[in-house]
Design a protein around this motif. Structure first.
Motif, PDB file in Angstrom:
ATOM      1  N   ASP A  64      63.976   6.093   7.771  1.00  0.00           N
ATOM      2  CA  ASP A  64      63.023   6.413   6.761  1.00  0.00           C
ATOM      3  C   ASP A  64      62.980   7.971   6.558  1.00  0.00           C
ATOM      4  OD1 ASP A  64      61.237   5.590   4.518  1.00  0.00           O
ATOM      5  OD2 ASP A  64      59.693   6.807   6.020  1.00  0.00           O
ATOM      6  N   LEU A  65      62.746   8.684   7.688  1.00  0.00           N
ATOM      7  CA  LEU A  65      62.664  10.222   7.727  1.00  0.00           C
ATOM      8  C   LEU A  65      64.106  10.705   6.937  1.00  0.00           C
ATOM      9  CD1 LEU A  65      61.590  12.688   8.255  1.00  0.00           C
ATOM     10  CD2 LEU A  65      62.404  12.660  10.785  1.00  0.00           C
ATOM     11  N   ARG A  66      65.173  10.144   7.562  1.00  0.00           N
ATOM     12  CA  ARG A  66      66.457  10.809   6.857  1.00  0.00           C
ATOM     13  C   ARG A  66      66.327  10.372   5.414  1.00  0.00           C
ATOM     14  NH1 ARG A  66      70.111   7.486   9.761  1.00  0.00           N
ATOM     15  NH2 ARG A  66      72.044   8.400   8.419  1.00  0.00           N
ATOM     16  N   ALA A  67      65.835   9.196   4.884  1.00  0.00           N
ATOM     17  CA  ALA A  67      65.763   8.956   3.571  1.00  0.00           C
ATOM     18  C   ALA A  67      65.191   9.996   2.725  1.00  0.00           C
ATOM     19  CB  ALA A  67      65.535   7.527   3.387  1.00  0.00           C
ATOM     20  N   ALA A  68      63.991  10.245   3.505  1.00  0.00           N
ATOM     21  CA  ALA A  68      62.940  11.041   2.757  1.00  0.00           C
ATOM     22  C   ALA A  68      63.720  12.476   2.484  1.00  0.00           C
ATOM     23  CB  ALA A  68      61.703  11.300   3.475  1.00  0.00           C
ATOM     24  N   ILE A  69      64.272  13.178   3.632  1.00  0.00           N
ATOM     25  CA  ILE A  69      64.884  14.428   3.538  1.00  0.00           C
ATOM     26  C   ILE A  69      66.222  14.452   2.524  1.00  0.00           C
ATOM     27  CG2 ILE A  69      66.027  15.853   4.944  1.00  0.00           C
ATOM     28  CD1 ILE A  69      64.719  14.972   7.471  1.00  0.00           C
ATOM     29  N   ALA A  70      66.978  13.254   2.727  1.00  0.00           N
ATOM     30  CA  ALA A  70      68.023  13.192   1.579  1.00  0.00           C
ATOM     31  C   ALA A  70      67.621  13.145   0.394  1.00  0.00           C
ATOM     32  CB  ALA A  70      68.896  11.798   2.026  1.00  0.00           C
ATOM     33  N   ALA A 253      58.176  12.403   7.647  1.00  0.00           N
ATOM     34  CA  ALA A 253      58.482  11.895   6.290  1.00  0.00           C
ATOM     35  C   ALA A 253      57.354  11.932   5.416  1.00  0.00           C
ATOM     36  CB  ALA A 253      58.919  10.378   6.667  1.00  0.00           C
ATOM     37  N   ALA A 254      56.082  11.785   5.745  1.00  0.00           N
ATOM     38  CA  ALA A 254      55.026  12.079   4.951  1.00  0.00           C
ATOM     39  C   ALA A 254      54.966  13.445   4.263  1.00  0.00           C
ATOM     40  CB  ALA A 254      53.729  11.534   5.499  1.00  0.00           C
ATOM     41  N   ALA A 255      55.310  14.300   5.361  1.00  0.00           N
ATOM     42  CA  ALA A 255      55.108  15.750   4.894  1.00  0.00           C
ATOM     43  C   ALA A 255      56.221  16.056   3.886  1.00  0.00           C
ATOM     44  CB  ALA A 255      55.331  16.577   6.299  1.00  0.00           C
ATOM     45  N   VAL A 256      57.462  15.674   4.195  1.00  0.00           N
ATOM     46  CA  VAL A 256      58.657  16.006   3.228  1.00  0.00           C
ATOM     47  C   VAL A 256      58.480  15.527   1.894  1.00  0.00           C
ATOM     48  CG1 VAL A 256      61.189  15.606   3.036  1.00  0.00           C
ATOM     49  CG2 VAL A 256      60.422  16.112   5.336  1.00  0.00           C
ATOM     50  N   ARG A 257      57.672  14.260   1.851  1.00  0.00           N
ATOM     51  CA  ARG A 257      57.386  13.791   0.643  1.00  0.00           C
ATOM     52  C   ARG A 257      56.218  14.320  -0.281  1.00  0.00           C
ATOM     53  NH1 ARG A 257      58.922   8.382   3.291  1.00  0.00           N
ATOM     54  NH2 ARG A 257      60.903   7.845   2.387  1.00  0.00           N
TER      55      ARG A 257
END
Ligand SMILES: *Cc1c(COP(=O)(O)O)cnc(C)c1O
Length: 352
Positions: A64-70, A253-257
């Motif tokens: 999920d984190l990689r999806a958010a960053i991507a 992930a929350a921060a990146v979003r």
């Protein structure tokens, strides 16, 4: 006494992190932490996840984190690698891409972890001398080398190079991986991320520690061609398959979003930086043009050490290095406007 120590570490010279004092309250302008704190969404997500599921191992792929960053950077998840702080992505990269037979190159003044990794992993490096104004002679990083490491913006100077300059560097080194450490890129520099699709030898490393105010969570990432990402996975899975814990994955992930928080806080830091730079110049300081969340400054009438000690006595920590090339300079993290006022008041007292 180093009895029982392996030969690998007997002569190692480890990195020295900035001080995290426990004895009294300082204004901490010494480790480039973000004064505004992380996205409230990140804190909420971490609190909600801090329960029973902690008995389970985290997702080793950080899906999920990689999806958010991507999504944030317009990449495919196969072009994203997540790590325990970007220092780990850097350490893995030195192991994944560099060989002892071929010298790696980086500027003489840069992030002091690079020489530490170089010697710890048994590599050889050539440190390229800086121009007198602390810019980097980019030509000297081109051709005939076994790899390049460039912090952009550079540390501790704060000076950035353009995306075009990075592209030329990547083009001029087709024989090796070029690592661009973008720890501070969100404070006004141009990212090289948009070049990734065109250059299989470019690896961009970023962190949640500075612009997303999550230094305590320890999450960084490397962005690059799928082939480079596979090499990093190979190193990781030879050492520790779960370097990024459950709470770290969820919080980052929350921060990146949360782009709104990200933009608001980084612009506040940039605004304070420009005001602080002007105020230091009014007091006679030479201040390098910074695109980071810190300023690198020097005063003609006081040595760096005198300023460091004077500030410490007045409850303010900044970063200073013994290295003769920069020993008259201080690296000052951008804090809140109030913290910067305290800094200026203290400097006025020291300068008399
Ligand atoms: C802070 C910093 C890093 C590493 O930060 P992490 O907290 O390990 O993500 C990497 N490179 C540079 C130049 C830095 O200043």
């Amino acid at each position: 006494m180093k009895e029982y120590w392996s030969s690998r570490i007997r002569d190692a010279v480890p990195y020295v992190p900035g001080e995290q004092p426990k004895d009294r309250v300082f204004i901490k302008l010494n480790t480039n932490e973000n004064p505004y704190g992380p996205s409230p969404e990140a804190s909420k997500a971490i609190a909600a996840a801090a329960g029973d599921t902690l008995r389970l191992y985290p997702d080793p792929q950080c899906t999920d984190l990689r999806a958010a960053i991507a999504e944030r950077y317009g990449l495919h998840p196969s072009q994203v690698f997540c790590s325990n702080g970007s220092d780990e992505a850097l350490a893995f990269s030195f192991q994944a891409f560099f060989d002892p037979e071929r010298e790696i190159v980086f500027p003489r003044i840069t992030y002091s972890f690079y020489p530490v990794y170089t010697s710890y992993f048994g590599l050889k490096c050539r440190e390229v001398p800086m121009n007198p104004d602390f810019t980097i002679p980019m030509e000297a990083l081109c051709g005939d080398n076994g790899g390049v490491v460039l912090a952009n913006p550079n540390a501790p100077t704060g000076i950035a190079v353009s995306r075009d300059a990075v592209e030329q560097l990547v083009q001029a080194n087709p024989q090796a991986v070029v690592i661009v450490d973008e720890a501070y890129v969100d404070f006004g520099a141009e990212s090289a991320v948009s070049l990734i699709d065109r250059y299989p030898n470019l690896l961009v490393i970023q962190t949640s520690s500075k612009s997303r105010a999550l230094a305590g969570l320890r999450v960084g990432w490397a962005l690059g061609h799928e082939n480079l990402i596979s090499a990093l996975c190979c190193v990781r899975d030879s050492i520790n398959s779960y370097p990024v814990d459950r709470l770290a994955q969820i919080g980052a992930a929350a921060a990146v979003r949360d782009n709104a928080w990200f933009d608001k806080t980084r612009h506040a830091v940039m605004d304070t930086r420009e005001k602080t730079a002007a105020a230091l110049q009014e007091r006679g300081f030479t201040v390098l043009p910074s695109k980071a969340n810190f300023l690198f400054a020097s005063h003609p009438d006081r040595s760096g050490k005198e300023l460091l000690d004077g500030l410490r006595e007045r409850g303010i920590l900044v970063r200073w290095w013994k290295d003769p090339l920069i020993c008259n300079w201080l690296r000052i993290t951008i804090g809140t406007p109030q913290e910067m006022e305290s800094l200026l008041t203290a400097l006025d007292a020291i300068l008399g």
